[in-house]
Scaffold this motif. Structure first.
Motif, short mmCIF file in Angstrom:
data_model
loop_
_atom_site.label_atom_id
_atom_site.label_comp_id
_atom_site.label_asym_id
_atom_site.label_seq_id
_atom_site.Cartn_x
_atom_site.Cartn_y
_atom_site.Cartn_z
N LEU A 52 31.03 38.17 35.85
CA LEU A 52 30.71 36.86 35.28
C LEU A 52 31.30 36.67 33.89
CD1 LEU A 52 26.95 36.65 36.36
CD2 LEU A 52 28.94 35.65 37.48
N ARG A 53 32.23 37.57 33.54
CA ARG A 53 32.94 37.50 32.25
C ARG A 53 31.97 37.53 31.07
NH1 ARG A 53 35.71 33.55 35.26
NH2 ARG A 53 34.96 31.83 33.98
N TYR A 54 30.85 38.23 31.24
CA TYR A 54 29.85 38.41 30.18
C TYR A 54 29.38 37.07 29.60
CZ TYR A 54 31.91 43.07 30.48
OH TYR A 54 32.40 44.26 30.95
N SER A 55 29.31 36.06 30.48
CA SER A 55 28.98 34.71 30.04
C SER A 55 27.53 34.36 30.38
CB SER A 55 29.91 33.70 30.70
OG SER A 55 29.44 32.38 30.54
N PRO A 56 26.67 34.13 29.38
CA PRO A 56 25.30 33.69 29.70
C PRO A 56 25.24 32.41 30.52
CG PRO A 56 25.41 34.49 27.44
CD PRO A 56 26.83 34.42 27.95
N PRO A 57 26.06 31.39 30.24
CA PRO A 57 26.01 30.19 31.10
C PRO A 57 26.37 30.50 32.55
CG PRO A 57 27.09 29.67 29.02
CD PRO A 57 26.94 31.16 29.05
N LEU A 58 27.39 31.35 32.76
CA LEU A 58 27.74 31.72 34.13
C LEU A 58 26.61 32.51 34.79
CD1 LEU A 58 31.53 32.72 34.09
CD2 LEU A 58 30.45 30.78 35.25
N LEU A 59 25.95 33.36 34.01
CA LEU A 59 24.81 34.10 34.54
C LEU A 59 23.71 33.14 34.97
CD1 LEU A 59 23.24 36.77 35.02
CD2 LEU A 59 22.45 36.57 32.65
N ALA A 60 23.39 32.18 34.11
CA ALA A 60 22.34 31.22 34.44
C ALA A 60 22.71 30.42 35.68
CB ALA A 60 22.10 30.28 33.26
N GLY A 61 23.96 30.01 35.77
CA GLY A 61 24.40 29.27 36.95
C GLY A 61 24.35 30.11 38.21
N THR A 62 24.71 31.38 38.09
CA THR A 62 24.67 32.27 39.25
C THR A 62 23.24 32.49 39.73
OG1 THR A 62 26.69 33.41 38.53
CG2 THR A 62 25.24 34.60 40.05
N VAL A 63 22.33 32.72 38.79
CA VAL A 63 20.93 32.92 39.16
C VAL A 63 20.38 31.67 39.85
CG1 VAL A 63 18.60 33.23 38.24
CG2 VAL A 63 20.47 34.67 37.40
N ALA A 64 20.68 30.51 39.28
CA ALA A 64 20.20 29.26 39.88
C ALA A 64 20.82 29.05 41.27
CB ALA A 64 20.53 28.08 38.98
N GLY A 65 22.12 29.34 41.37
CA GLY A 65 22.80 29.15 42.65
C GLY A 65 22.25 30.07 43.74
N LEU A 66 22.04 31.35 43.38
CA LEU A 66 21.47 32.28 44.36
C LEU A 66 20.08 31.85 44.79
CD1 LEU A 66 22.60 35.72 42.85
CD2 LEU A 66 23.40 34.69 44.99
N ALA A 67 19.29 31.38 43.84
CA ALA A 67 17.93 30.95 44.17
C ALA A 67 17.95 29.76 45.12
CB ALA A 67 17.17 30.61 42.90
N VAL A 68 18.81 28.79 44.85
CA VAL A 68 18.86 27.61 45.70
C VAL A 68 19.42 27.94 47.08
CG1 VAL A 68 19.97 25.36 46.01
CG2 VAL A 68 18.98 25.98 43.79
N LEU A 69 20.48 28.74 47.11
CA LEU A 69 21.13 29.04 48.39
C LEU A 69 20.32 29.96 49.28
CD1 LEU A 69 24.94 29.54 47.63
CD2 LEU A 69 23.92 27.83 49.13
N TYR A 70 19.76 31.02 48.68
CA TYR A 70 19.16 32.09 49.49
C TYR A 70 17.63 32.10 49.49
CZ TYR A 70 23.86 34.01 49.73
OH TYR A 70 25.20 34.17 49.98
N LEU A 71 17.01 31.66 48.42
CA LEU A 71 15.55 31.76 48.33
C LEU A 71 14.84 30.46 48.72
CD1 LEU A 71 15.21 33.84 45.04
CD2 LEU A 71 15.65 34.61 47.38
N LEU A 72 15.44 29.32 48.38
CA LEU A 72 14.81 28.05 48.70
C LEU A 72 14.68 27.82 50.21
CD1 LEU A 72 13.61 25.33 47.97
CD2 LEU A 72 15.94 24.46 47.58
N PRO A 73 15.71 28.10 51.03
CA PRO A 73 15.57 27.82 52.47
C PRO A 73 14.39 28.52 53.14
CG PRO A 73 17.88 28.06 51.93
CD PRO A 73 17.12 28.46 50.69
N PRO A 74 14.21 29.85 52.98
CA PRO A 74 13.04 30.44 53.64
C PRO A 74 11.72 29.96 53.06
CG PRO A 74 14.15 32.08 52.29
CD PRO A 74 15.05 30.89 52.36
N ALA A 75 11.68 29.71 51.73
CA ALA A 75 10.45 29.21 51.13
C ALA A 75 10.10 27.84 51.71
CB ALA A 75 10.60 29.12 49.61
N ALA A 76 11.11 26.98 51.87
CA ALA A 76 10.87 25.66 52.44
C ALA A 76 10.52 25.75 53.92
CB ALA A 76 12.10 24.78 52.24
N ALA A 77 11.23 26.64 54.64
CA ALA A 77 10.97 26.78 56.08
C ALA A 77 9.54 27.22 56.34
CB ALA A 77 11.95 27.77 56.69
#
Length: 381
Positions: A289-314
């Motif tokens: 992530l090129r040691y970038s806090p914004p990229l880290l925050a975006g990655t965490v948010a993206g992983l949560a939406v892509l992988y964690l939200l679907p089973p939680a919603a299901a």
């Protein structure tokens, strides 16, 4: 059952749309059929130098080095094992393994010496191996392979014939990683799945595409392309050296790169449990992530939406959440089949993604605490 009021009813449609796009429009990253392209014997077999950086690898060398020494290659090839300051007798063991296999490829053990400032240990070792190869051979190709990688007897021949037939400057195979213990079964296929998602092989292999990547365990590189891209000097500080190498080659003129999954190249390194796998990922996750806090925050948010939200919603009755989870599961099945794992375990991908999310955050925490990426006694910040 309805979704909690804190979660808008439209929210599960976001990951559903994302997964449909990933399924249909992201270079078919989930497909596991990208193997060595069609190949035929070249008119003349070029000379090859096999360079193996090795630091404290005595435990795995007996399972890997003989496979290199026993390559059935029609041309001339030599193996250069670079002993990168090992303290476990790696160099002596390598010589003993070569002596026990008369008639195999010639072996030279090269002492790396301490790396100069600005160099990672592995790339410094690669530099020393290339220098030794240049002084002893007129190699036109160099095979960069790790000390924990075992090769089928025809591996070198197949790599060279594919490179020559396709006019490739770099041909790389993602070695089949070891999958034995329960943590390896949970995390290793996903590791390759996520890598292919970041760097879809079909896009990597398209000359006009900007995407470039390689798998560091097995890289056949044209010496002319290496000189044109000025590697390894131009990437001497890269922690993710395989991707950096492919980018340098692809961006230097008309460099052609090919990457795919392996059938006859495999890792022999065991990962006894979660702590070892955790260290493997945290070593380079934040660097990715090129040691970038914004990229880290975006990655965490993206992983949560892509992988964690679907089973939680299901689990709260959302049809869109269940559909997103189903598409996610379907994209993971081919990788599980490649690793000969039960396909039903694809439904656990959200759990695996949560672990990788935690590893990524831990990698960033380690960096900001000054511990950086650590590997066999070396720490990079």
């Amino acid at each position: 059952m309805t979704l909690p009021t804190a979660l808008p009813t439209w929210a599960p449609f976001v990951p559903l749309a994302a997964w449909l796009w990933l399924l249909l429009g992201h270079g078919r990253y989930w497909h596991t059929g990208t193997r060595l392209p069609r190949r035929s014997a070249p008119p003349r077999w070029p000379d090859v130098a096999v360079v193996v950086p090795a630091r404290d690898e005595a435990a795995v060398l007996p399972d890997s080095l003989p496979s290199l020494l026993g390559q059935r290659y029609p041309g001339h090839a030599e193996v250069f094992l670079v002993d990168d300051g090992s303290r476990d007798g790696t160099g002596e063991l390598a010589r003993a393994l070569a002596d026990a296999r008369p008639g195999g490829l010639p072996l030279t053990v090269v002492p790396a010496g301490p790396p100069e400032p600005g160099w990672t240990g592995k790339l410094w070792a690669v530099r020393q191996g290339l220098a030794a190869a240049r002084s002893r051979t007129g190699a036109e190709y160099v095979l960069l392979t790790d000390a924990d990688i075992a090769h089928a007897p025809a591996s070198l021949r197949d790599l060279v014939s594919a490179a020559c037939a396709g006019g490739y400057d770099l041909v790389s195979l993602m070695a089949r990683l070891r999958v034995a213990g329960r943590w390896e079964r949970l995390l290793v296929p996903a590791f390759v799945y996520f890598f292919a998602k970041l760097y879809p092989f079909r896009r990597v292999n398209r000359p006009q595409a900007r995407t470039a990547a390689a798998a560091g365990g097995c890289v056949l590189l044209s010496v002319a392309a290496a000189e044109r891209a000025q590697v390894p000097e131009s990437i001497r500080g890269a922690l993710i050296d395989d991707v950096s190498l492919a980018r340098a080659v692809k961006r230097s003129g008309s460099g052609r790169v090919w990457l795919g999954l392996a059938d006859g190249v495999r890792s022999v390194r065991p990962y006894a449990g979660l702590p070892e796998l955790w260290r493997m990922v945290t070593r380079s996750a934040y660097a990715q992530l090129r040691y970038s806090p914004p990229l880290l925050a975006g990655t965490v948010a993206g992983l949560a939406v892509l992988y964690l939200l679907p089973p939680a919603a299901a689990l709260t009755g959302s049809v869109a959440g269940a559909a997103a989870w189903a598409v996610m599961t379907a994209t993971y099945v081919p990788m599980l089949r490649y690793y000969r794992q039960p396909v039903w375990t694809a439904v656990t991908l959200p759990l695996t993604a949560a672990l990788y999310l935690a590893m990524t955050v831990d990698s960033a925490v380690r960096h900001h605490r000054g511990r950086g990426a650590a590997w066999k006694g070396r720490t990079y910040r």
